[in-house]
Motif scaffolding. Structure first.
Motif, PDB file in Angstrom:
ATOM      1  N   ALA A 219      45.685  16.867  13.680  1.00 54.87           N
ATOM      2  CA  ALA A 219      44.898  17.367  12.559  1.00 54.87           C
ATOM      3  C   ALA A 219      45.573  18.551  11.871  1.00 54.87           C
ATOM      4  O   ALA A 219      45.435  18.739  10.661  1.00 54.87           O
ATOM      5  CB  ALA A 219      43.506  17.769  13.045  1.00 54.87           C
TER       6      ALA A 219
ATOM      7  N   PHE B 298      44.491  10.960  14.577  1.00 53.07           N
ATOM      8  CA  PHE B 298      43.930  12.110  13.866  1.00 53.07           C
ATOM      9  C   PHE B 298      44.909  12.702  12.862  1.00 53.07           C
ATOM     10  O   PHE B 298      44.486  13.357  11.912  1.00 53.07           O
ATOM     11  CB  PHE B 298      43.459  13.150  14.885  1.00 53.07           C
TER      12      PHE B 298
ATOM     13  N   MET C 227      42.580  12.822   9.854  1.00 45.55           N
ATOM     14  CA  MET C 227      41.943  14.130   9.753  1.00 45.55           C
ATOM     15  C   MET C 227      42.843  15.198   9.130  1.00 45.55           C
ATOM     16  O   MET C 227      42.344  16.257   8.716  1.00 45.55           O
ATOM     17  CB  MET C 227      41.498  14.591  11.151  1.00 45.55           C
TER      18      MET C 227
ATOM     19  N   LYS D  66      42.010  17.395   5.795  1.00 43.11           N
ATOM     20  CA  LYS D  66      40.639  17.156   5.344  1.00 43.11           C
ATOM     21  C   LYS D  66      39.768  18.390   5.605  1.00 43.11           C
ATOM     22  O   LYS D  66      39.932  19.098   6.595  1.00 43.11           O
ATOM     23  CB  LYS D  66      40.034  15.941   6.052  1.00 43.11           C
TER      24      LYS D  66
ATOM     25  N   VAL E 196      34.658  15.087   5.335  1.00 47.49           N
ATOM     26  CA  VAL E 196      34.106  14.257   6.416  1.00 47.49           C
ATOM     27  C   VAL E 196      32.639  13.935   6.142  1.00 47.49           C
ATOM     28  O   VAL E 196      32.189  12.798   6.349  1.00 47.49           O
ATOM     29  CB  VAL E 196      34.253  14.974   7.779  1.00 47.49           C
TER      30      VAL E 196
ATOM     31  N   ILE F  79      39.141  21.306   8.746  1.00 43.64           N
ATOM     32  CA  ILE F  79      38.404  20.992   9.978  1.00 43.64           C
ATOM     33  C   ILE F  79      39.040  21.687  11.176  1.00 43.64           C
ATOM     34  O   ILE F  79      40.260  21.662  11.365  1.00 43.64           O
ATOM     35  CB  ILE F  79      38.394  19.473  10.223  1.00 43.64           C
TER      36      ILE F  79
ATOM     37  N   ALA G 205      39.286  20.989  14.670  1.00 49.54           N
ATOM     38  CA  ALA G 205      39.046  19.782  15.458  1.00 49.54           C
ATOM     39  C   ALA G 205      38.780  20.090  16.922  1.00 49.54           C
ATOM     40  O   ALA G 205      39.306  21.055  17.483  1.00 49.54           O
ATOM     41  CB  ALA G 205      40.240  18.841  15.339  1.00 49.54           C
TER      42      ALA G 205
ATOM     43  N   PHE H 212      33.989  12.053  13.841  1.00 54.33           N
ATOM     44  CA  PHE H 212      34.859  11.638  12.739  1.00 54.33           C
ATOM     45  C   PHE H 212      35.187  10.147  12.837  1.00 54.33           C
ATOM     46  O   PHE H 212      35.137   9.420  11.830  1.00 54.33           O
ATOM     47  CB  PHE H 212      36.146  12.461  12.758  1.00 54.33           C
TER      48      PHE H 212
END
Length: 614
Positions: free
Chosen positions: A115, A335, A339, A342, A347, A374, A376, A384
């Motif tokens: 991420a 991810f 992700m 983001k 999300v 995010i 994570a 997610f």
């Protein structure tokens, strides 16, 4: 007395430094020093010594391989070239060891690195795994060649005080890892139960399920190894499913894996890369692996058989860590693809029409109207996946995390068992060992789960990774020291190139981990008296590492240190040390044949004694 004199004196199994409290039965009536005329009592003592792998622990109380050993095929077909039958016989310890590379702390580190940096630091994960393989190889060789695992060797090679410090540090690492596993399992149960079981309830469940799994080892060693293999397969299938449905760009994955560069990476990405290294290489795993290899019936009287065992164990460990790397790669890539870059609001927009939208609203929040990137963690990762690919993806993720938590919990228990057996030369029943360590891990975790938010649980993983990073020298330095000592390893001692590579890589990893620890301490904004305590601890920590390095240099044959009276008095082992020349070599095949003759037990035990004498 010189180092070599100390190493080559005959020893009693389980003995420590001169002046230490000796284990029960380790007085002057040595089995080696006794004569054949001592009769059945001597034979019984010798038989007990052979079965116990040079320890005074009762066979019924030893961990993991106490009741049986896996026999290695030895016939004309298996002795010509490479044998898959032999590889299968040696398969098991490496896969149990590899589970530490797949615990919930590692999985969370994987998704966070994906991420935060997309595919840019996949190469760090790859080379951290390769480095882990090199260190695991040394630990396995120590167990195979000497018949003693790392903790048992520390008992023989260090004075009492440093030995106790080492044990305490490794226990801290085991408890820290246990806390991560409790957190991961609790989050998995929370996801799978659709929040019916609260986090604190999942924490309590981990006490019961661990005991349930530990009872399974009564059904046989190979069945237990099969269970661990099944859990690894569950992780491969579940995380592999997420990889397939997310469909990351394969070219970008290959590029990130093999090009060691990170363009436009800020300090956060650098810290994440350091965290990957710290999460992958676990200090207590070296102690675990050196003990697991003792479960195979290797005839250490024959150098050819020892060399063969080292070869097959290395192949098995390579395969196991390759599998663990692929599973970690799945998580990073999923991810990284979904992700990376983001925001929390992104999300929530994706999740608008999903059943877990209300849960997502509570988790993907910030103080910037949802515009922050995010942060994570395991729970957010599951939400997610559910928002992006449907509820099935979320539940499959939960199953994978549950398998990771359960498997690593059991291997962590064995690591603690071996540590206690070796450093203290004593044994607690497994249920007692599990209860104590699990309660130590559960109490702070339960309090957080009961009175704090999900973020507090997941943020604890960063602190625990920092704590375990501090313990790495206390496994790496002894491993290099013992495997680089000709007195301990004989003809299997590390060569010059092996010594240089292992030392340099260990320095790099320890330096990287210390950087990670310093960054974590700075993030906590410690001040006043607490800062003073941290500084005092740092000084003591550095001094003890210097002590271990001096011992390592002496083990490698540094004449100046070996002849120093100060080093001889405070660092080097005394008379009761370990030498490969005096090592008690056990071979279960011979013992089984002898003990199987119930018509004349005393005669059979005398035969065992004669074989050892020869």
């Amino acid at each position: 007395m010189s180092l070599n004199e100390g190493y080559h004196n005959k020893i009693e199994p389980g003995a420590g430094s001169a002046g230490d409290d000796q284990a029960s039965g380790s007085g002057n009536g040595s089995a080696r020093g006794s004569t054949a005329g001592d009769g059945p009592s001597h034979s019984t003592q010798m038989h007990q010594q052979m079965l116990n792998e040079t320890t005074y622990l009762k066979p019924s109380k030893q961990a993991y391989f106490s009741d049986e050993k896996v026999l290695i095929p030895d016939d004309d077909r298996t002795n010509i070239g490479f044998s898959f039958r032999k590889l299968w016989a040696f398969t098991g310890p490496g896969f149990l060891m590899s589970i530490a590379y797949l615990d919930p702390g590692n999985i969370e580190s994987d998704l966070q690195s994906g991420a935060a940096a997309k595919y840019k630091i996949l190469w760090v994960l790859l080379w951290a795994t390769v480095l882990g393989l090199l260190m695991q190889r040394l630990a396995a060789r120590l167990g195979v060649v000497t018949g003693l695992h790392l903790a048992e060797m520390c008992y023989r090679q260090y004075k009492r005080l440093p030995r106790w410090i080492l044990w305490i540090m490794i226990e801290i690492a085991i408890i820290g890892s246990d806390m991560q596993e409790v957190i991961g399992t609790a989050i998995a149960i929370y996801l799978l139960s659709n929040k019916v079981v609260p986090l604190w309830g999942g924490v309590l469940i981990t006490i019961v399920d661990t005991f349930t799994f530990l009872f399974l080892d009564k059904y046989g060693l190979r069945k237990l190894e099969f269970l661990f293999g099944f859990l690894i397969t569950v992780m491969a299938v579940t995380f592999g499913y997420e990889y397939i449905v997310s469909a990351p760009n394969q070219g970008d994955v290959m590029k990130g894996m093999f090009i060691p560069w990170c363009s436009d990476c800020n300090s956060d990405v650098l810290l994440q890369a350091v965290g990957v290294v710290g999460a992958v290489i676990m200090p207590h795993n070296l102690y675990l692996h050196s003990a697991l290899v003792k479960s195979r019936d290797v005839d250490r009287r024959q150098p050819k058989k020892v060399s063969e065992a080292n070869f097959y164990f290395f192949i098995e460990a390579s395969i196991a860590l390759f599998v663990s790397f692929i599973i970690n790669l799945f998580v990073v890539a999923v991810f990284a693809h979904g992700m990376y870059g983001k925001t929390n609001q992104d999300v929530l927009d994706i999740c608008a029409n999903q059943t877990m939208y209300e849960d997502a609203k509570l988790s993907f929040t910030d103080n910037n109207h949802g515009n922050d990137i995010i942060n994570a963690d395991l729970y957010k990762g599951g939400l997610f996946l559910g928002c992006t690919f449907g509820a099935a993806a979320m539940y499959i993720w939960g199953v994978g995390i549950l398998a990771a938590g359960q498997s690593s919990t059991m291997t962590g228990t064995y690591a603690g068992q071996f540590s206690m057996e070796g450093f203290l030369n004593l044994q607690w029943p497994r249920w007692c060992r599990v209860l104590v360590t699990r309660c130590i891990a559960i109490i702070p975790t339960f309090c957080l789960a009961m009175f704090s938010k999900m973020e507090d649980l997941t943020n604890m993983n960063d602190i625990l990774n920092a704590v375990m990073s501090l313990q790495l020298p206390f496994a790496a330095i002894p491993t290099i020291a013992f495997t680089s000592s000709a007195a301990i390893m004989g003809e299997f001692v590390n060569g010059l190139g092996n010594k240089i590579v292992s030392i340099l890589l260990t320095i790099v990893v320890i330096g990287v981990n210390l950087y990670f620890v310093v960054a974590q301490v700075e993030a906590l904004n410690i001040e006043g008296g607490l800062l003073a305590l941290v500084c005092i601890f740092a000084v003591l920590y550095i001094l003890f590492n210097i002590y271990l390095v001096i011992h390592m240099a002496a083990c490698m044959g540094n004449k100046r240190l070996m002849n120093s009276r100060w080093v001889q008095r405070f660092v080097l082992p005394s008379q009761n040390s370990f030498s490969i020349k005096n090592a008690n070599s056990t071979y279960a095949s011979d013992v089984t044949l002898v003990v199987g003759d119930n018509t004349n037990t005393a005669k059979g035990l005398d035969t065992v004694s004669e074989k050892v004498a020869q």
